[in-house]
Design a protein around this motif. Structure first.
Motif, PDB file in Angstrom:
ATOM      1  N   MET A 163     -95.400  26.610 -13.282  1.00  0.00           N
ATOM      2  CA  MET A 163     -95.395  28.001 -12.852  1.00  0.00           C
ATOM      3  C   MET A 163     -94.557  28.160 -11.577  1.00  0.00           C
ATOM      4  N   LEU A 164     -94.667  27.187 -10.681  1.00  0.00           N
ATOM      5  CA  LEU A 164     -93.886  27.257  -9.440  1.00  0.00           C
ATOM      6  C   LEU A 164     -92.403  27.198  -9.736  1.00  0.00           C
ATOM      7  N   LYS A 165     -92.050  26.356 -10.684  1.00  0.00           N
ATOM      8  CA  LYS A 165     -90.650  26.266 -11.085  1.00  0.00           C
ATOM      9  C   LYS A 165     -90.183  27.622 -11.653  1.00  0.00           C
ATOM     10  N   ALA A 166     -91.052  28.209 -12.470  1.00  0.00           N
ATOM     11  CA  ALA A 166     -90.709  29.506 -13.054  1.00  0.00           C
ATOM     12  C   ALA A 166     -90.481  30.553 -11.962  1.00  0.00           C
ATOM     13  N   ARG A 167     -91.173  30.397 -10.837  1.00  0.00           N
ATOM     14  CA  ARG A 167     -90.977  31.335  -9.736  1.00  0.00           C
ATOM     15  C   ARG A 167     -89.745  30.992  -8.900  1.00  0.00           C
ATOM     16  N   GLY A 168     -89.064  29.921  -9.281  1.00  0.00           N
ATOM     17  CA  GLY A 168     -87.817  29.590  -8.594  1.00  0.00           C
ATOM     18  C   GLY A 168     -87.949  28.535  -7.517  1.00  0.00           C
ATOM     19  N   MET A 169     -89.140  27.934  -7.401  1.00  0.00           N
ATOM     20  CA  MET A 169     -89.330  26.928  -6.366  1.00  0.00           C
ATOM     21  C   MET A 169     -88.750  25.589  -6.820  1.00  0.00           C
ATOM     22  N   THR A 170     -88.189  24.846  -5.870  1.00  0.00           N
ATOM     23  CA  THR A 170     -87.733  23.493  -6.154  1.00  0.00           C
ATOM     24  C   THR A 170     -88.918  22.562  -5.911  1.00  0.00           C
ATOM     25  N   VAL A 171     -89.152  21.641  -6.829  1.00  0.00           N
ATOM     26  CA  VAL A 171     -90.296  20.738  -6.682  1.00  0.00           C
ATOM     27  C   VAL A 171     -89.804  19.292  -6.725  1.00  0.00           C
ATOM     28  N   VAL A 172     -90.214  18.508  -5.741  1.00  0.00           N
ATOM     29  CA  VAL A 172     -89.906  17.083  -5.749  1.00  0.00           C
ATOM     30  C   VAL A 172     -91.230  16.339  -5.792  1.00  0.00           C
TER      31      VAL A 172
END
Lengths: 322, 259
Positions: free
Chosen positions: A182-191
């Motif tokens: 969901m965070l990715k869908a909101r445009g956040m970069t995740v490492v």
């Protein structure tokens, strides 16, 4: 397609005394992707992550977050990132809400902004009902959710997760995966770092396989599997003393790429199964090897891992860090 | 600057909240032992202790200064424990990955430890007055006692934090703590005046900053300003030097631990 670069890591090294935990690491993370650092315990994943979030200084090399150096511009970097530590970094005497209140002061939010943001986050991670109970009453999964809410509080451009699902039950794991997507869908970069292959496979857009402080392979899970070339035939042999003989007999056959001995049989990478299978069966028969079990599958991420590191991810790393 | 204050006050509030939820353990571990020293030890040695030797009307009035400084000692040496736990469970990393001044966490701890210690010192002086020990220098004397306590406490808390950031495990921390605390008390003028000690002990006690602190606090309680002032004038530069050394070590340990 040219993608915006969120993280740039350039020839990064970190030594602890004479032990080199991270050795000459270079990679890029693109904006908006889920990037995984996959490796066994002690591979240097967490050390790399700690350098990126400004908690460790590299021995040499550098890293930058949206163009800001993690050492020289540490404060700028800290304003762009959120961090979810590996341990349950929870103060058991504080309530969930108090954790978020403390952090909102550390990120210099005004009281009104903080209150609004905290309510949003509590709703997001489904902790509203437990927000005012001390964290010592929380279950492992709830603590993890609070951890994630804490990491999200600053509304970061990049979220760093260190082993986000370590030690969680299946249901909580799936829940965490859902949040990350969901965070990715909101445009956040995740490492994220992980030593779970299925997690890396399911969740990451791209991943770096790290072992002994070095990157062994880098790409999307699919790319990595395709690059391996060929499918895998796994044999279980009854006569374990004949495994070595069978391995050397098969090694030079056409249609067979590599042969790897396992504890009770062989993993054979083949170019095309229709050609390879008769050869394998015929050779085994000729050498008097009773095949107890035969399995054929497309390359999986654990095959990728073994091909690049020479061992299974569950095997302990040679040199534990710290 | 306002951001800095926001950080420090939020972090200090955290310590206060924790304390308020650990009431019992705090009460037992911090407040009680000191009162026990004063009430039981003080009364127990009432007749065994020679007033000619202690130069005080009774043993409990002699001991009051020692118990005040022992409170400062114990609180100070334990002052880094919570940071040690924060370091071990990753909470410190979480705080440090936020855009805060590196000093905020440490300053919040100093403010908290100093405040709690001062409150405890006031309680001890209050209990002492129930046994008829009234500070001879009045309220200004009490304020001076608190100041000396804080000056000593800053250095001790710095030592404790330096240890917290340097040790490998909290087991090490507590062994060192246990090893430090009692000798510091015995090799000081807390329980017996230096003149009444065996030579080698009084020799060592002279180098103990605790002795300096007690020797200034004791006349503030027992005698009055004329006798206390020279001691107070001495103890302040000594404590400032002590703090400077400890803070230097503390900052070094912190820098090393925080990369």
């Amino acid at each position: 397609m040219d993608r915006a670069i969120a993280i740039e890591v350039n020839r990064l090294c970190k030594d602890y005394g004479s032990h080199r935990a991270v050795a000459d690491l270079s990679f890029q993370v693109y904006e908006g992707e889920i990037f995984g650092l996959l490796g066994p315990n002690g591979a240097g994943k967490s050390t790399t992550l700690r350098i990126l979030i400004t908690l460790l200084q590299p021995t040499s090399g550098n890293a930058s977050i949206f163009g800001h150096d993690t050492v020289r511009e540490a404060d700028r970097v800290r304003r762009l990132i959120g961090y979810v530590p590996q341990e349950r970094a929870i103060d058991r005497f504080l309530t969930g809400r108090e954790h978020l209140q403390l952090l909102s002061a550390l990120y210099h939010l005004t009281r009104e902004d903080a209150a609004r943001r905290i309510n949003e986050l509590l709703k997001l991670v489904d902790l509203e009902a437990h927000a005012d109970r001390p964290a010592k009453t929380y279950s492992g999964g709830m603590k993890r959710k609070l951890d994630i809410a804490c990491g999200l509080l600053p509304n970061p451009k990049i979220l760093f997760l260190d082993e986000p699902t370590l030690g969680l039950d299946v249901q909580s794991r799936l829940r965490i995966w859902e949040y990350v997507r969901m965070l990715k869908a909101r445009g956040m970069t995740v490492v994220m770092t992980t030593n779970y292959l299925d997690e890396a496979d399911q969740l990451c857009d791209r991943l770096a396989i790290i072992d002994g402080g070095c990157i062994k392979a880098l790409g999307s899970p699919t790319e990595l599997k395709v690059a391996l070339g060929g499918d895998i035939v796994s044999l279980t042999i009854k006569e374990t003393d004949r495994i070595a003989g069978l391995a050397s007999a098969l090694a030079n056959q056409p249609a067979i790429k590599t042969v790897r001995t396992t504890s009770n049989g062989l993993d054979i990478r083949v170019e095309s199964p229709e050609k390879a299978l008769p050869i394998i069966l015929e050779t085994a028969n000729r050498l008097g090897c009773g095949i107890e079990f035969i399995e054929y599958h497309r390359p999986r991420l654990d095959d990728v891992f073994i091909a690049h590191t020479g061992r299974r991810i569950t095997d302990t790393a040679e040199q534990p860090v710290e | 600057m306002t951001e800095y204050w926001q950080e420090i006050s939020a972090l200090t509030m955290r310590w206060v909240r924790r304390l308020s939820r650990e009431k019992f353990s705090m009460l037992f571990t911090l407040v009680q032992p000191m009162l026990f020293w004063l009430i039981f030890f003080g009364n127990l040695f009432q007749r065994a202790a020679d007033t000619q030797v202690t130069q005080a009307p009774n043993y409990i009035s002699f001991l009051a200064a020692g118990v005040v400084v022992m409170t400062v000692l114990n609180n100070g040496l334990a002052g880094g424990v919570d940071l040690l736990f924060d370091k071990e469970n990753g909470f410190l990393e979480r705080l440090m990955s936020a855009p805060i001044r590196r000093s905020s966490v440490i300053l919040s701890r100093f403010i908290f430890v100093m405040t709690i210690t001062s409150l405890q010192v006031l309680v001890i002086l209050g209990v002492a007055s129930l046994f008829g020990v009234h500070p001879a220098t009045g309220l200004l004397g009490v304020a001076t006692i608190l100041l000396i306590g804080m000056l000593f406490g800053v250095g001790l808390t710095a030592i404790s934090m330096a240890m917290a950031f340097s040790v490998k495990s909290h087991g090490d921390f507590f062994s060192v703590l246990g090893f430090l605390s009692l000798p510091m008390i015995f090799l000081s003028s807390a329980l017996v005046p230096l003149a009444a000690m065996p030579g080698w002990m009084s020799f060592l006690a002279r180098f103990n900053p605790m002795t300096w602190a007690i020797d200034a606090v004791r006349p503030l309680i027992l005698s009055g300003w004329s006798e206390a002032l020279p001691h107070v004038a001495m103890v302040i530069p000594v404590m400032l030097a002590f703090d400077a050394i400890c803070l230097y070590g503390g900052v070094k340990a912190f820098r090393r631990a925080m990369g």
